[in-house]
Design a protein around this motif. Structure first.
Motif, short mmCIF file in Angstrom:
data_model
loop_
_atom_site.label_atom_id
_atom_site.label_comp_id
_atom_site.label_asym_id
_atom_site.label_seq_id
_atom_site.Cartn_x
_atom_site.Cartn_y
_atom_site.Cartn_z
N TYR A 105 -19.77 -22.99 -26.31
CA TYR A 105 -20.70 -23.10 -25.19
C TYR A 105 -19.98 -23.55 -23.92
CZ TYR A 105 -24.99 -24.14 -22.66
OH TYR A 105 -26.01 -24.16 -21.73
N VAL A 108 -18.40 -20.54 -22.39
CA VAL A 108 -19.41 -19.71 -21.72
C VAL A 108 -19.77 -20.30 -20.36
CG1 VAL A 108 -21.81 -18.95 -21.83
CG2 VAL A 108 -20.36 -18.77 -23.85
N ASN A 112 -19.27 -18.80 -16.62
CA ASN A 112 -20.43 -18.65 -15.75
C ASN A 112 -20.18 -19.32 -14.40
OD1 ASN A 112 -23.02 -18.06 -14.84
ND2 ASN A 112 -23.94 -19.82 -15.85
N GLY A 164 -25.46 -16.99 -23.67
CA GLY A 164 -24.44 -18.02 -23.89
C GLY A 164 -24.78 -18.91 -25.06
N VAL A 167 -24.33 -16.78 -28.26
CA VAL A 167 -22.92 -16.59 -28.62
C VAL A 167 -22.35 -17.87 -29.23
CG1 VAL A 167 -20.61 -16.25 -27.67
CG2 VAL A 167 -22.48 -14.74 -26.98
#
Length: 335
Positions: A105, A108, A112, A164, A167
């Motif tokens: 995370y 991700v 981002n 996100g 995943v």
């Protein structure tokens, strides 16, 4: 099955994933703000003055809160779904679930923050006055094009947030190829299914309502005349009311006999109810506009206030009724 420390830890997985999600989001935000506001960074003094304005920090806080609430609810749902589908014993045999999820995370969020967001900002500049697309759209159409882009940008960021979490959860749980154990009853897994369904649905609904408020605030001046406490209440009260109404509707849509949460059904119910509520309110507003123009009473301030109050009442009823209906529809076979 005899309870063990690993089983107890596995039962806490939904809560832990939600907490890890919020903690990583908070850490990423703190790092980003320190980098922006550090005294030696470029334009730090101007940025500190800007972020000190209520019209800047209040919407930003609620935008961040929306993202954290949505991500935490989805993370909890992934954890609970794993427990219900694989069983406590199977999940307990997986190692480093929380650290694997947190690492994925974090990656991700970094992508981002430092890849997608700058890219979207560069595209946004094309729609600004003097941008390359001004000649293409023309000055009269630029505002509409800019509003459309801001909406699409918000949708993209929302999709990235949802993907996100998915995943990260997939990466954390993908090592679990062991055969699922026998289905656990709710007492073994650990929380009231009815309450969990209502809370997940309400969290999703309220976060989507905050998301829509953030989207609207980016290209309208609805709250431009508000300051301080008035602006804070304007941002705080609607999502709290939406959460309470959605919680009530979700609770009414289930029953005490529910055995498993099936969290993604609650997610689907909240999303469907949100879309239906927004569509219904838009239809009501358009119908009122047509009727007021036909009756030539659209300039009446009293009529506008009356319509606003009626729309708030209709919204409240719609949230409860549609949350109950969508939740009951998706859980009917399990009640």
């Amino acid at each position: 099955m005899t309870a063990t420390p690993s089983h107890a830890r596995a039962r806490r997985l939904p809560r832990d994933l939600a907490l890890v999600t919020v903690a990583i989001g908070a850490a990423m935000l703190a790092v980003n703000m320190v980098m922006l506001l550090w005294p030696d960074s470029p334009d730090s003094e101007q940025l500190r003055s800007t972020y000190a304005l209520p019209g800047v920090w209040i919407p930003m806080v609620f935008s961040v809160g929306m993202a954290w609430l949505l991500a935490a609810a989805l993370a909890w749902s992934h954890g609970r779904n794993a427990l219900e589908k694989r069983g406590v014993d199977s999940v307990a045999r997986l190692s480093h679930l929380r650290s694997r999820y947190g690492a994925a995370y974090a990656v991700v969020l970094v992508l981002n923050f430092y890849a997608l967001s700058p890219l979207l900002y560069e595209v946004q500049l094309l729609f600004m006055p003097g941008g390359r697309l001004q000649d293409f759209f023309g000055p009269d159409s630029m505002r509409t094009a800019m509003a459309a882009f801001m909406f699409l940008q918000s949708v993209v960021q929302l999709i990235v947030l949802v993907l996100g979490v998915w995943v990260a959860a997939w990466f954390a749980l993908r090592a679990g190829r062991a055969a699922p154990s026998a289905m656990q009853d709710d007492e073994a897994i650990g929380s009231s299914p009815r309450r969990a369904v209502a809370l997940v649905g309400a969290s999703l609904f309220a976060s989507l309502q905050m998301w829509s408020g953030v989207v609207v605030s980016r290209w309208t001046s609805v709250a431009s005349g508000m300051e301080g406490l008035e602006l804070l209440l304007a941002w705080m009260v609607p999502p709290l009311v939406a959460f309470a109404l959605a919680l009530w509707g979700g609770w009414l849509g289930t029953s005490a006999g529910l055995v498993r949460v099936r969290p993604f059904r609650a997610v689907a119910a909240a999303v469907l109810a949100f879309v239906l509520v927004q569509a219904s309110c838009i239809a009501i507003a358009l119908a009122w506009l047509v009727l007021s123009m036909w009756a030539r009473g659209h300039d009446s301030a009293g009529g506008l206030i009356g319509f606003a109050l009626a729309l708030v009442l209709a919204y409240s009823v719609l949230v409860v009724v549609l949350m109950r209906a969508t939740t009951r529809g998706l859980y009917r076979r399990y009640l």
